[in-house]
Design an enzyme around this catalytic site. Structure first.
Site, mmCIF file in Angstrom:
data_model
loop_
_atom_site.group_PDB
_atom_site.id
_atom_site.type_symbol
_atom_site.label_atom_id
_atom_site.label_comp_id
_atom_site.label_asym_id
_atom_site.label_seq_id
_atom_site.Cartn_x
_atom_site.Cartn_y
_atom_site.Cartn_z
ATOM 1 N N ASN A 1 13.916 5.183 -3.220
ATOM 2 C CA ASN A 1 14.291 6.278 -4.117
ATOM 3 C C ASN A 1 13.026 7.080 -4.382
ATOM 4 O O ASN A 1 12.155 6.635 -5.124
ATOM 5 C CB ASN A 1 14.871 5.694 -5.422
ATOM 6 C CG ASN A 1 15.193 6.779 -6.440
ATOM 7 O OD1 ASN A 1 15.105 7.963 -6.145
ATOM 8 N ND2 ASN A 1 15.552 6.371 -7.644
ATOM 9 N N TRP A 2 12.938 8.238 -3.744
ATOM 10 C CA TRP A 2 11.721 9.048 -3.863
ATOM 11 C C TRP A 2 11.625 9.742 -5.221
ATOM 12 O O TRP A 2 10.597 10.296 -5.551
ATOM 13 C CB TRP A 2 11.680 10.100 -2.757
ATOM 14 C CG TRP A 2 11.497 9.552 -1.368
ATOM 15 C CD1 TRP A 2 11.486 8.235 -0.996
ATOM 16 C CD2 TRP A 2 11.296 10.310 -0.167
ATOM 17 N NE1 TRP A 2 11.294 8.127 0.364
ATOM 18 C CE2 TRP A 2 11.171 9.383 0.897
ATOM 19 C CE3 TRP A 2 11.204 11.676 0.124
ATOM 20 C CZ2 TRP A 2 10.967 9.787 2.220
ATOM 21 C CZ3 TRP A 2 11.012 12.082 1.442
ATOM 22 C CH2 TRP A 2 10.884 11.139 2.475
ATOM 23 N N LYS A 3 12.717 9.749 -5.968
ATOM 24 C CA LYS A 3 12.772 10.460 -7.253
ATOM 25 C C LYS A 3 12.288 11.907 -7.045
ATOM 26 O O LYS A 3 12.573 12.478 -5.994
ATOM 27 C CB LYS A 3 11.969 9.699 -8.309
ATOM 28 C CG LYS A 3 12.407 8.228 -8.385
ATOM 29 C CD LYS A 3 11.858 7.466 -9.552
ATOM 30 C CE LYS A 3 12.374 6.031 -9.508
ATOM 31 N NZ LYS A 3 11.930 5.214 -10.623
ATOM 32 N N HIS B 1 21.408 6.141 -12.044
ATOM 33 C CA HIS B 1 20.045 5.632 -12.226
ATOM 34 C C HIS B 1 19.683 5.720 -13.704
ATOM 35 O O HIS B 1 20.093 6.650 -14.396
ATOM 36 C CB HIS B 1 19.063 6.446 -11.375
ATOM 37 C CG HIS B 1 17.717 5.793 -11.294
ATOM 38 N ND1 HIS B 1 16.808 5.880 -12.314
ATOM 39 C CD2 HIS B 1 17.167 5.006 -10.349
ATOM 40 C CE1 HIS B 1 15.737 5.174 -11.980
ATOM 41 N NE2 HIS B 1 15.922 4.638 -10.790
ATOM 42 N N GLU C 1 17.158 6.667 -15.149
ATOM 43 C CA GLU C 1 16.507 7.930 -15.535
ATOM 44 C C GLU C 1 17.540 9.019 -15.768
ATOM 45 O O GLU C 1 17.377 9.862 -16.651
ATOM 46 C CB GLU C 1 15.489 8.329 -14.448
ATOM 47 C CG GLU C 1 14.271 7.410 -14.475
ATOM 48 C CD GLU C 1 13.599 7.188 -13.137
ATOM 49 O OE1 GLU C 1 13.840 7.971 -12.193
ATOM 50 O OE2 GLU C 1 12.835 6.206 -13.022
ATOM 51 N N GLU D 1 18.875 -2.688 -11.746
ATOM 52 C CA GLU D 1 17.509 -2.242 -12.019
ATOM 53 C C GLU D 1 17.213 -2.384 -13.513
ATOM 54 O O GLU D 1 17.543 -1.484 -14.298
ATOM 55 C CB GLU D 1 17.342 -0.766 -11.636
ATOM 56 C CG GLU D 1 17.627 -0.458 -10.186
ATOM 57 C CD GLU D 1 16.903 0.806 -9.737
ATOM 58 O OE1 GLU D 1 16.167 0.714 -8.762
ATOM 59 O OE2 GLU D 1 17.041 1.851 -10.386
ATOM 60 N N GLY E 1 8.924 1.155 -12.647
ATOM 61 C CA GLY E 1 7.677 1.912 -12.743
ATOM 62 C C GLY E 1 6.646 1.284 -13.658
ATOM 63 O O GLY E 1 5.661 1.916 -14.026
ATOM 64 N N SER F 1 9.846 -2.219 -9.651
ATOM 65 C CA SER F 1 8.519 -2.681 -9.211
ATOM 66 C C SER F 1 8.565 -3.623 -8.008
ATOM 67 O O SER F 1 7.811 -4.587 -7.935
ATOM 68 C CB SER F 1 7.760 -3.324 -10.382
ATOM 69 O OG SER F 1 7.547 -2.367 -11.411
ATOM 70 N N GLY G 1 11.201 2.366 -5.785
ATOM 71 C CA GLY G 1 10.669 3.662 -6.213
ATOM 72 C C GLY G 1 9.268 3.876 -5.658
ATOM 73 O O GLY G 1 9.087 4.234 -4.490
ATOM 74 N N GLY G 2 8.266 3.621 -6.479
ATOM 75 C CA GLY G 2 6.863 3.907 -6.143
ATOM 76 C C GLY G 2 6.438 3.444 -4.759
ATOM 77 O O GLY G 2 5.810 4.203 -4.003
HETATM 78 P P1 13P Z 1 9.766 1.417 -9.070
HETATM 79 O O1 13P Z 1 9.929 0.662 -7.766
HETATM 80 O O2 13P Z 1 8.741 2.483 -9.010
HETATM 81 O O3 13P Z 1 9.614 0.469 -10.214
HETATM 82 O O4 13P Z 1 11.161 2.193 -9.310
HETATM 83 C C1 13P Z 1 12.340 1.510 -9.189
HETATM 84 C C2 13P Z 1 13.456 2.490 -9.205
HETATM 85 O O5 13P Z 1 13.713 3.125 -10.212
HETATM 86 C C3 13P Z 1 14.218 2.686 -7.967
HETATM 87 O O6 13P Z 1 15.374 3.426 -8.192
#
Ligand code: 13P
Length: 256
Positions: A9-11, A96, A98, A168, A174, A214, A235-236
């Protein structure tokens, strides 16, 4: 055997050139592994290119990070399922944390988005997960189950089978704090049992449940080795080929 998936997920990251470079590095190195899939969840500007780039590698699929519940109309700034499928996007991340937090997406709204996605032929990656306070208060299982009941358990079985679930925990997103393999397994087991209760055993066994929060090259293998963890939503660590490729690799190495 259910599908195992490493999804990125590149956000809201990666401009046009950066995105192409990253996708190219990932697609060219992703080798066919039966029963596994890599999904790139990219910003809208990349989707059409990514579908074309991935086209040559059937192991790599593309996801949008959101869609609107209506088919068209006066919804400035939104994107419809029909628009996404018109360029060949097959998956969409829904719910998600967010989007739930910053864009006030409720379970009720998300159930409509899930309906729209499925009706339009897309496969939702439906996210759920609790905040730290809820876990500390001890009702995280009830909270996550409620997200599923309100968001996707209204679907008929054939439609539900198109859904991928991503657990999640918000406290792990994050933050660098990962759920322990035991914590992830416990929640994934609970989710699978809830699916069996709502549908049946076979449906529960077929449903892919991803862990997100993470995930890194250093912890992916142990997480993915848990019997009910079918991969990750990352994510990251999905923003660099050096960290995402080892996570894809960990998925095949940890096959249970
Ligand atoms: P991180 O891997 O950066 O913690 O993010 C997880 C995420 O929100 C994937 O959708």
């Amino acid at each position: 055997m259910r599908l195992r998936i490493a999804a990125g997920n590149w956000k809201m990251n990666m401009d046009y050139d950066e995105g192409r470079e990253l996708a190219h590095a990932i697609i060219k190195e992703t080798k066919p592994q039966p029963g596994t899939l890599t999904i790139l969840g990219t910003p809208y500007i990349h989707l059409k290119d990514m579908v074309e780039m991935a086209g040559r590698n059937s192991e790599v699929k593309i996801a949008a990070q959101n869609c609107h519940q209506e088919a068209s109309g006066a919804f400035t700034g939104e994107i419809s399922v029909g628009m996404l499928t018109s360029i060949g996007v097959e998956y969409v991340i829904l719910g998600h944390s967010e989007r739930r937090q910053y864009f006030r997406e409720s379970n009720e709204l998300l159930s409509k988005k899930a309906d729209a996605a499925i009706k339009g032929g897309m496969k939702p990656i439906f996210c759920c997960g609790e905040a730290l306070e809820i876990r500390n208060e001890g009702w995280h299982e009830r909270y996550v189950k409620n997200q599923l009941v309100k968001g996707i358990f209204h679907l008929e079985k054939d439609d539900f089978l198109k859904v991928i679930i991503a657990y999640e925990p918000i406290w792990a997103i994050g933050t660098g704090v990962t759920a322990s393999p035991e914590q992830a397994q416990e929640m994934h087991r609970m989710i699978r049992l809830a699916i069996a209760e709502r549908y049946d055993e076979a449906t529960a066994e077929q449903t892919t449940i991803l862990y997100g929060g993470s995930v890194k090259p250093g912890n992916a293998r142990e997480l993915f080795a848990q019997p009910d963890v079918d991969g990750g939503l990352v994510g990251g660590a999905s923003l660099k080929a050096e960290s995402f490729l080892p996570i894809i690799e960990a998925l095949s190495q940890s096959r249970v």
